[in-house]
Design a protein around this motif. Structure first.
Motif, short mmCIF file in Angstrom:
data_model
loop_
_atom_site.label_atom_id
_atom_site.label_comp_id
_atom_site.label_asym_id
_atom_site.label_seq_id
_atom_site.Cartn_x
_atom_site.Cartn_y
_atom_site.Cartn_z
N LYS A 58 25.52 46.85 42.17
CA LYS A 58 26.39 47.04 43.35
C LYS A 58 27.76 47.54 42.92
CE LYS A 58 26.86 45.67 47.79
NZ LYS A 58 25.87 46.29 48.66
N GLY A 59 28.34 48.44 43.67
CA GLY A 59 29.69 48.92 43.36
C GLY A 59 30.74 47.96 43.88
N GLY A 60 31.90 47.98 43.26
CA GLY A 60 33.04 47.22 43.76
C GLY A 60 33.05 45.75 43.40
N LYS A 63 32.79 45.50 37.96
CA LYS A 63 32.08 45.80 36.71
C LYS A 63 32.99 46.43 35.67
CE LYS A 63 29.53 49.16 37.23
NZ LYS A 63 30.71 49.92 36.79
N SER A 64 33.74 47.47 36.07
CA SER A 64 34.63 48.14 35.09
C SER A 64 35.74 47.20 34.64
CB SER A 64 35.24 49.40 35.70
OG SER A 64 34.22 50.31 36.03
N THR A 65 36.23 46.40 35.56
CA THR A 65 37.27 45.42 35.20
C THR A 65 36.72 44.44 34.16
OG1 THR A 65 38.08 45.59 37.47
CG2 THR A 65 38.84 43.69 36.19
N SER A 92 36.55 54.92 35.91
CA SER A 92 37.81 54.22 36.19
C SER A 92 38.49 53.68 34.94
CB SER A 92 37.59 53.10 37.22
OG SER A 92 36.39 52.45 37.00
N ASN A 221 31.73 37.35 39.22
CA ASN A 221 33.15 37.74 39.37
C ASN A 221 33.59 37.48 40.81
OD1 ASN A 221 35.64 38.85 38.63
ND2 ASN A 221 35.02 40.91 39.22
N MET A 222 34.89 37.39 40.99
CA MET A 222 35.50 37.15 42.31
C MET A 222 34.99 35.83 42.89
SD MET A 222 35.65 40.96 43.92
CE MET A 222 35.95 42.40 42.92
N ILE A 257 34.44 34.21 37.05
CA ILE A 257 35.84 34.65 36.98
C ILE A 257 36.40 34.55 38.40
CG2 ILE A 257 37.40 36.56 36.45
CD1 ILE A 257 34.94 37.57 34.69
N PRO A 258 37.48 33.80 38.58
CA PRO A 258 38.03 33.67 39.94
C PRO A 258 38.69 34.96 40.41
CG PRO A 258 39.47 32.59 38.36
CD PRO A 258 38.27 33.08 37.58
N ASP A 260 41.85 36.82 41.38
CA ASP A 260 43.24 36.61 41.00
C ASP A 260 43.99 37.91 41.32
OD1 ASP A 260 45.70 36.41 39.74
OD2 ASP A 260 44.90 35.26 38.05
N ILE A 263 44.91 40.33 38.69
CA ILE A 263 43.91 41.24 38.10
C ILE A 263 44.03 42.62 38.77
CG2 ILE A 263 41.43 41.73 37.88
CD1 ILE A 263 40.94 38.79 37.37
N SER A 267 45.28 45.83 36.76
CA SER A 267 44.34 46.96 36.71
C SER A 267 45.02 48.23 37.22
CB SER A 267 43.12 46.68 37.59
OG SER A 267 42.45 45.54 37.13
P1 ADP Z 1 33.34 48.25 40.00
O1 ADP Z 1 33.42 48.79 38.60
O2 ADP Z 1 32.26 47.20 40.14
O3 ADP Z 1 33.21 49.30 41.06
P2 ADP Z 1 36.14 47.61 39.68
O4 ADP Z 1 36.16 47.01 38.32
O5 ADP Z 1 36.61 49.02 39.83
O6 ADP Z 1 34.69 47.46 40.33
O7 ADP Z 1 36.97 46.61 40.60
C1 ADP Z 1 37.15 46.85 41.99
C2 ADP Z 1 38.48 46.25 42.43
O8 ADP Z 1 38.41 44.84 42.37
C3 ADP Z 1 39.65 46.65 41.56
O9 ADP Z 1 40.78 46.84 42.38
C4 ADP Z 1 39.88 45.44 40.66
O10 ADP Z 1 41.23 45.30 40.25
C5 ADP Z 1 39.50 44.31 41.59
N1 ADP Z 1 38.98 43.12 40.90
C6 ADP Z 1 37.96 43.02 40.02
N2 ADP Z 1 37.77 41.76 39.63
C7 ADP Z 1 38.72 41.00 40.27
C8 ADP Z 1 39.07 39.62 40.28
N3 ADP Z 1 38.39 38.71 39.58
N4 ADP Z 1 40.14 39.23 41.05
C9 ADP Z 1 40.83 40.13 41.79
N5 ADP Z 1 40.53 41.44 41.83
C10 ADP Z 1 39.50 41.88 41.08
#
Ligand code: ADP
Length: 297
Positions: A58-60, A63-65, A92, A221-222, A257-258, A260, A263, A267
């Protein structure tokens, strides 16, 4: 973290602040000139002890974070780390590390990854686009060729870990990497806790099974938000869904991972969260998730 000028100028190890993070290549790489793509990948990958795929159905979901912060947490443990972004449609990593507009130098030893402060080497398909808003419209065979080049033609040198970030889903990109480097240690699968995510992300686990990629574990995550005002836990996207999914699918659970807000902030600023906010609960969570990865054999 910023990029390391010595290494990025191909002048690795020649300045006082540079630990020689980019002394890759040398004779081995020069002699690669007449080899096939697969042979180049093989030679390059032999010099990397562990390869970890970061996947999500799933996107968003972050994952990249997670990929950036896992790689950074490994580097903070003194490991030599490379981070490869093969998300052709939404790379990203350059933004997450404030490396927008960087152009990897082409040398006789291959394309030099961008080396950032701390020595982590970064390569993204985003570095190779003319403009950041260029769209990559490629069918499978083109992507397969590009991925093999990113594995075989980039002067990764000797690394302890290569962390590979993918687009969401189970498409050409993870399939190509899984088939090109079957010796990869396995996948870290990222989900958020709610059903709409875990249902899609469980497909990534099935994908790994079908391709014989070990699942190193699921990251939730989240997972909950500590209210900055009253310090109470708010279950914004619920909690525990990733752990339940891991149990249901019979794979390890690496941790939660909460949410936050820092983050998001770090990012957007291109500053790896675990490096710049090391004393937070979320950074501790990342460090806990990395621990089993430090023991890979
Ligand atoms: P994906 O690679 O899954 O599409 P991203 O890594 O681009 O997702 O993250 C999507 C958004 O969520 C970004 O703005 C990122 O900063 C935010 N994010 C990711 N993990 C957390 C977290 N644990 N707490 C708050 N924001 C987060």
């Amino acid at each position: 973290m910023g990029s390391c000028d010595s290494c990025n100028s191909g002048n690795s190890g020649n300045s006082p602040e540079c630990g020689g993070c980019s002394t890759e290549g040398g004779q081995t790489d020069i002699s690669k000139a007449n080899l096939s793509d697969d042979e180049k990948v093989k030679i390059n990958m032999q010099r990397i002890a562990h390869k970890i795929l970061v996947l999500s159905g799933k996107g968003g979901v972050g994952k990249s974070t997670v990929a950036v912060n896992l790689a950074t947490a490994l580097a903070l443990q003194g490991r030599r780390v490379g981070l490869l972004d093969v998300d052709f449609h939404g790379p990203s990593i350059p933004t997450l590390l404030h490396l927008e507009g960087k152009r990897p130098e082409a040398t006789e030893n291959g394309l030099l990854p961008i080396t950032i402060e701390g020595g982590m080497k970064v390569m993204s398909i985003g570095f190779l686009l003319q403009r950041p808003d260029d769209a990559v419209i490629w069918r499978g065979p083109l992507k397969i060729g590009a991925i093999k080049q990113l594995l075989g033609d980039v002067a990764w040198g000797d690394l302890d870990y290569l962390v590979i970030d993918f687009p969401p889903g189970t498409g050409d990109e993870p399939l190509t990497v899984a088939q090109t480097i079957p010796e990869a240690d396995g996948a870290v699968v990222v989900t958020t806790p709610q059903d709409v995510s875990t249902i899609d992300v469980s497909k990534s686990v099935t994908f790994c099974r079908q391709l014989n990629i070990p699942v190193l574990g699921v990251v939730e995550n989240m997972s909950g938000l500590i209210c900055p005002h009253c310090s109470k836990l708010i279950d914004l996207f619920k909690q525990g869904g990733g752990e339940e999914m891991a149990k249901r699918m019979g794979v390890p659970f690496l941790g939660r991972i909460p949410l936050d807000p820092q983050i998001v902030q770090s990012s957007d600023e291109g500053r790896p969260f675990v490096y710049h906010h090391s004393n937070t609960e979320a950074a501790a969570a990342f460090q806990g998730i990395v621990e089993p990865l430090l023991d890979l054999r």
